[in-house]
Scaffold this active site. Structure first.
Site, PDB file in Angstrom:
ATOM      1  N   GLU A  96       0.832  -1.206   0.000  1.00  0.00           N
ATOM      2  CA  GLU A  96       0.000   0.000   0.000  1.00  0.00           C
ATOM      3  C   GLU A  96       0.863   1.250   0.000  1.00  0.00           C
ATOM      4  OE1 GLU A  96      -3.217   2.547  -0.013  1.00  0.00           O
ATOM      5  OE2 GLU A  96      -3.175   0.403  -0.437  1.00  0.00           O
ATOM      6  N   GLY A  99      19.803   3.331   0.522  1.00  0.00           N
ATOM      7  CA  GLY A  99      19.438   1.927   0.349  1.00  0.00           C
ATOM      8  C   GLY A  99      18.286   1.461   1.219  1.00  0.00           C
ATOM      9  N   GLY A 119      14.958   2.156   1.050  1.00  0.00           N
ATOM     10  CA  GLY A 119      13.800   1.714   0.275  1.00  0.00           C
ATOM     11  C   GLY A 119      14.024   0.331  -0.312  1.00  0.00           C
ATOM     12  N   TYR A 121      11.709   1.607  -9.121  1.00  0.00           N
ATOM     13  CA  TYR A 121      11.037   0.325  -9.292  1.00  0.00           C
ATOM     14  C   TYR A 121      11.485  -0.387 -10.572  1.00  0.00           C
ATOM     15  CZ  TYR A 121       7.990   2.012  -5.558  1.00  0.00           C
ATOM     16  OH  TYR A 121       7.505   2.481  -4.374  1.00  0.00           O
TER      17      TYR A 121
END
Length: 165
Positions: free
Chosen positions: A87, A99, A101, A135
Site C-alpha cells: 500500500e 538503500g 527503500g 522500481y
C-alpha cells in the site's frame, strides 16, 4: 533485519504514533497533507485489533524511524495464490539514497516468498518519476493495461444502500 546502524522490524502497537507521523510525512510528499484523517486510535484498531487489516515494517537508522512499508495480502484467482500488496513505501526525503527503500522491498520480497505469494503489486503516482525509475531498476513491470478504480467511504455507503435494478 539489522545491519550496522540500520534495522527493519515489524511494527508493534507502541509504534502507532511513529506510523501516523510517517503517514503524514508521506501525505506531505504526495502533495496531499490535509487528506490524512487517520488517528492513533483508528490505526491501533485496524493494525493491531482483533482482525488486522494490514501489516507495517519500520526502518530505523539508529533509533530514528526513517521509513515504512504498509502491506496486506490480496489474492490472485488466476494463480490460485495469495499476493502481497504494498500500500505504501516511504523513506523520508532526507534519508533517501542510502538503500533503505531497497532494503524494505527486499524484506517484503522475503515475506512474500516465505508466505507462498504468487506476486507483489503496488501503485505509484504517475508524476513520481524517481519512484518509477527506482522500481524499474528492481525489474518491476508497470501494468499499463490496468486502470485503478476507487469508491470512497460515501460512495461505498451509497452503493451498499442501492437497489438491485
Amino acid at each position: 533485519m539489522k545491519k550496522g546502524n540500520f534495522a527493519i522490524r515489524p511494527a508493534t502497537v507502541t509504534d502507532v504514533p511513529v506510523i501516523l507521523e510517517l503517514i503524514r510525512a508521506l501525505a506531505t510528499y504526495e502533495r496531499a497533507p490535509n487528506d490524512v484523517t487517520a488517528t492513533e486510535d483508528g490505526l491501533t484498531e485496524v493494525l493491531f485489533g482483533e482482525k488486522p487489516a494490514a501489516e507495517v515494517l519500520l526502518a530505523f537508522e539508529n533509533e530514528t524511524a526513517v521509513g515504512f512499508a504498509v502491506f496486506f495480502h490480496n489474492f490472485s484467482t488466476w494463480l490460485g495464490r495469495p499476493g502481497l500488496y504494498l500500500e505504501d513505501l516511504f523513506v523520508r526525503p532526507e534519508d533517501r539514497g542510502k538503500g533503505y527503500g531497497r532494503a524494505l522491498l527486499i524484506q517484503l520480497a522475503k515475506i512474500a516468498r516465505d508466505r507462498g505469494c504468487g506476486r507483489m503489486e503496488w501503485a505509484v503516482l504517475d508524476w513520481n518519476e524517481p519512484a518509477i525509475q527506482f522500481y524499474l531498476k528492481l525489474s518491476a513491470k508497470p501494468m499499463h493495461e490496468w486502470t485503478v478504480f476507487r469508491l470512497t467511504r460515501d460512495e461505498i455507503a451509497k452503493l451498499a444502500e442501492s437497489s438491485l435494478k
